[in-house]
Design a protein around this motif. Sequence first.
Motif, PDB file in Angstrom:
ATOM      1  N   LEU A 180       0.828  -1.197   0.000  1.00 23.48           N
ATOM      2  CA  LEU A 180       0.000   0.000   0.000  1.00 23.48           C
ATOM      3  C   LEU A 180       0.870   1.257   0.000  1.00 23.48           C
ATOM      4  CD1 LEU A 180      -2.768  -0.958   2.595  1.00 23.48           C
ATOM      5  CD2 LEU A 180      -3.193  -0.346   0.212  1.00 23.48           C
ATOM      6  N   ALA A 181       1.881   1.255   0.859  1.00 24.55           N
ATOM      7  CA  ALA A 181       2.737   2.439   0.988  1.00 24.55           C
ATOM      8  C   ALA A 181       3.458   2.766  -0.312  1.00 24.55           C
ATOM      9  CB  ALA A 181       3.738   2.234   2.123  1.00 24.55           C
ATOM     10  N   THR A 182       3.848   1.753  -1.067  1.00 25.24           N
ATOM     11  CA  THR A 182       4.566   2.017  -2.322  1.00 25.24           C
ATOM     12  C   THR A 182       3.648   2.641  -3.368  1.00 25.24           C
ATOM     13  OG1 THR A 182       4.133  -0.194  -3.241  1.00 25.24           O
ATOM     14  CG2 THR A 182       6.135   0.087  -1.928  1.00 25.24           C
ATOM     15  N   HIS A 183       2.343   2.478  -3.215  1.00 23.67           N
ATOM     16  CA  HIS A 183       1.389   3.035  -4.174  1.00 23.67           C
ATOM     17  C   HIS A 183       0.846   4.393  -3.728  1.00 23.67           C
ATOM     18  CE1 HIS A 183       1.451  -0.396  -6.770  1.00 23.67           C
ATOM     19  NE2 HIS A 183       1.032  -1.226  -5.832  1.00 23.67           N
ATOM     20  N   ALA A 184       1.365   4.913  -2.642  1.00 25.33           N
ATOM     21  CA  ALA A 184       0.878   6.194  -2.129  1.00 25.33           C
ATOM     22  C   ALA A 184       1.687   7.349  -2.713  1.00 25.33           C
ATOM     23  CB  ALA A 184       0.989   6.219  -0.605  1.00 25.33           C
ATOM     24  N   PRO A 185       1.037   8.474  -3.018  1.00 25.34           N
ATOM     25  CA  PRO A 185       1.769   9.625  -3.543  1.00 25.34           C
ATOM     26  C   PRO A 185       2.646  10.300  -2.491  1.00 25.34           C
ATOM     27  CG  PRO A 185      -0.522  10.199  -3.179  1.00 25.34           C
ATOM     28  CD  PRO A 185      -0.406   8.729  -2.930  1.00 25.34           C
ATOM     29  N   ALA A 186       2.328  10.096  -1.234  1.00 27.03           N
ATOM     30  CA  ALA A 186       3.115  10.648  -0.126  1.00 27.03           C
ATOM     31  C   ALA A 186       2.935   9.735   1.076  1.00 27.03           C
ATOM     32  CB  ALA A 186       2.665  12.071   0.203  1.00 27.03           C
ATOM     33  N   SER A 187       3.849   9.799   2.001  1.00 25.83           N
ATOM     34  CA  SER A 187       3.766   8.919   3.166  1.00 25.83           C
ATOM     35  C   SER A 187       2.666   9.376   4.117  1.00 25.83           C
ATOM     36  CB  SER A 187       5.103   8.897   3.902  1.00 25.83           C
ATOM     37  OG  SER A 187       5.432  10.182   4.381  1.00 25.83           O
ATOM     38  N   TRP A 188       2.193   8.441   4.920  1.00 27.10           N
ATOM     39  CA  TRP A 188       1.273   8.775   5.996  1.00 27.10           C
ATOM     40  C   TRP A 188       1.924   8.356   7.301  1.00 27.10           C
ATOM     41  CZ3 TRP A 188      -0.329   4.998   2.289  1.00 27.10           C
ATOM     42  CH2 TRP A 188      -0.173   3.683   2.697  1.00 27.10           C
ATOM     43  N   ARG A 189       1.339   8.756   8.411  1.00 27.29           N
ATOM     44  CA  ARG A 189       1.899   8.387   9.707  1.00 27.29           C
ATOM     45  C   ARG A 189       1.901   6.864   9.852  1.00 27.29           C
ATOM     46  NH1 ARG A 189      -0.432  13.230  10.124  1.00 27.29           N
ATOM     47  NH2 ARG A 189       0.460  14.804  11.486  1.00 27.29           N
ATOM     48  N   PRO A 190       3.020   6.295  10.331  1.00 27.74           N
ATOM     49  CA  PRO A 190       3.129   4.828  10.390  1.00 27.74           C
ATOM     50  C   PRO A 190       2.021   4.164  11.198  1.00 27.74           C
ATOM     51  CG  PRO A 190       5.266   5.850  10.741  1.00 27.74           C
ATOM     52  CD  PRO A 190       4.260   6.963  10.745  1.00 27.74           C
ATOM     53  N   ASN A 191       1.436   4.895  12.156  1.00 32.65           N
ATOM     54  CA  ASN A 191       0.405   4.269  12.982  1.00 32.65           C
ATOM     55  C   ASN A 191      -0.983   4.357  12.356  1.00 32.65           C
ATOM     56  OD1 ASN A 191       0.280   7.047  13.391  1.00 32.65           O
ATOM     57  ND2 ASN A 191      -0.368   6.881  15.527  1.00 32.65           N
ATOM     58  N   LEU A 192      -1.102   4.888  11.130  1.00 29.30           N
ATOM     59  CA  LEU A 192      -2.410   4.903  10.475  1.00 29.30           C
ATOM     60  C   LEU A 192      -2.853   3.481  10.147  1.00 29.30           C
ATOM     61  CD1 LEU A 192      -4.790   6.462   9.202  1.00 29.30           C
ATOM     62  CD2 LEU A 192      -3.471   6.559   7.081  1.00 29.30           C
ATOM     63  N   PHE A 193      -1.934   2.684   9.618  1.00 30.86           N
ATOM     64  CA  PHE A 193      -2.212   1.267   9.345  1.00 30.86           C
ATOM     65  C   PHE A 193      -0.931   0.508   9.667  1.00 30.86           C
ATOM     66  CE2 PHE A 193      -3.327  -2.389   6.491  1.00 30.86           C
ATOM     67  CZ  PHE A 193      -4.503  -2.722   7.132  1.00 30.86           C
ATOM     68  N   PRO A 194      -0.783   0.064  10.921  1.00 31.23           N
ATOM     69  CA  PRO A 194       0.509  -0.418  11.429  1.00 31.23           C
ATOM     70  C   PRO A 194       1.033  -1.666  10.713  1.00 31.23           C
ATOM     71  CG  PRO A 194      -0.990   0.112  13.226  1.00 31.23           C
ATOM     72  CD  PRO A 194      -1.802   0.146  11.981  1.00 31.23           C
ATOM     73  N   ASP A 195       2.354  -1.710  10.580  1.00 31.11           N
ATOM     74  CA  ASP A 195       3.059  -2.845   9.997  1.00 31.11           C
ATOM     75  C   ASP A 195       3.484  -3.777  11.131  1.00 31.11           C
ATOM     76  OD1 ASP A 195       4.792  -4.632   8.808  1.00 31.11           O
ATOM     77  OD2 ASP A 195       5.983  -3.113   7.768  1.00 31.11           O
ATOM     78  N   PRO A 196       2.984  -5.015  11.171  1.00 28.99           N
ATOM     79  CA  PRO A 196       3.365  -5.916  12.269  1.00 28.99           C
ATOM     80  C   PRO A 196       4.847  -6.251  12.303  1.00 28.99           C
ATOM     81  CG  PRO A 196       2.126  -7.090  10.575  1.00 28.99           C
ATOM     82  CD  PRO A 196       2.026  -5.631  10.249  1.00 28.99           C
ATOM     83  N   ALA A 197       5.559  -6.046  11.205  1.00 30.92           N
ATOM     84  CA  ALA A 197       6.999  -6.315  11.198  1.00 30.92           C
ATOM     85  C   ALA A 197       7.741  -5.380  12.141  1.00 30.92           C
ATOM     86  CB  ALA A 197       7.557  -6.189   9.784  1.00 30.92           C
ATOM     87  N   ARG A 198       7.121  -4.296  12.521  1.00 28.65           N
ATOM     88  CA  ARG A 198       7.741  -3.365  13.472  1.00 28.65           C
ATOM     89  C   ARG A 198       7.642  -3.865  14.910  1.00 28.65           C
ATOM     90  NH1 ARG A 198       8.239   1.904  11.115  1.00 28.65           N
ATOM     91  NH2 ARG A 198       7.993   2.887  13.147  1.00 28.65           N
ATOM     92  N   GLY A 199       6.901  -4.966  15.120  1.00 31.39           N
ATOM     93  CA  GLY A 199       6.863  -5.595  16.438  1.00 31.39           C
ATOM     94  C   GLY A 199       5.652  -5.272  17.283  1.00 31.39           C
TER      95      GLY A 199
END
Length: 213
Positions: free
Chosen positions: A115-134
């Motif tokens: 999803l992030a690679t298809h975004a025109p700009a970044s959003w806050r990481p906690n908008l849709f959290p990545d479980p790889a971050r723990g």
Amino acid sequence: MRRYAEPADIEVAGLVAAALALGSAPLIVRAVERVLAPLGPYPAAALASMDDGAIAAAVGGFRYRFFDENDVGSFLCAIRSTRERHGSLERAFLSGDRPGDADYASALSLFVRKLATHAPASWRPNLFPDPARGSAAKRSFLYLRWMIRRDAVDPGPWRGADPRRLVVPLDTHMAAACRRLGLLTRGITDLKAAREALAALRVLSPEDPVRYD
């Protein structure tokens, strides 16, 4: 999500709702309404017809908790472009899955990054959290629960995924309940804790462990 009949609309509305599922239920619903209202009765088709500028205009002035119009606008653009690339959010998710994995944590992480690679700009990481971050990534796993389980609670529009591999959407309340019941010993509410709770719930219901959430 219950407003929509088509899987395409359910998966789009569900992703917006899961991302904003912070705080009290009435405020969450109000925030989700604000984002979905400009998309009308068929949000997937509406998004597909909008360019980045139209999406930005549709959510102009939005603010909820930590998130603003830039976060949500970029997120909607990512949803649109991911669906355009893969045909659906379900296909985008399953394209990153390894069927031999015991759960969907790795597939979900790849989905978030896709999803992030298809975004025109970044959003806050906690908008849709990545479980790889723990973290427990509760809202991200909640989205999978809505999409994959099928009963009176979860609409389950995705047919190609297995509820046995869902991870518990673990928040502080669910974690406290699991600890009281002896299903969880880890003191930190993170991905390791979610997997520990999942292991205990699988003993009770191997086919559908997340039913207890």
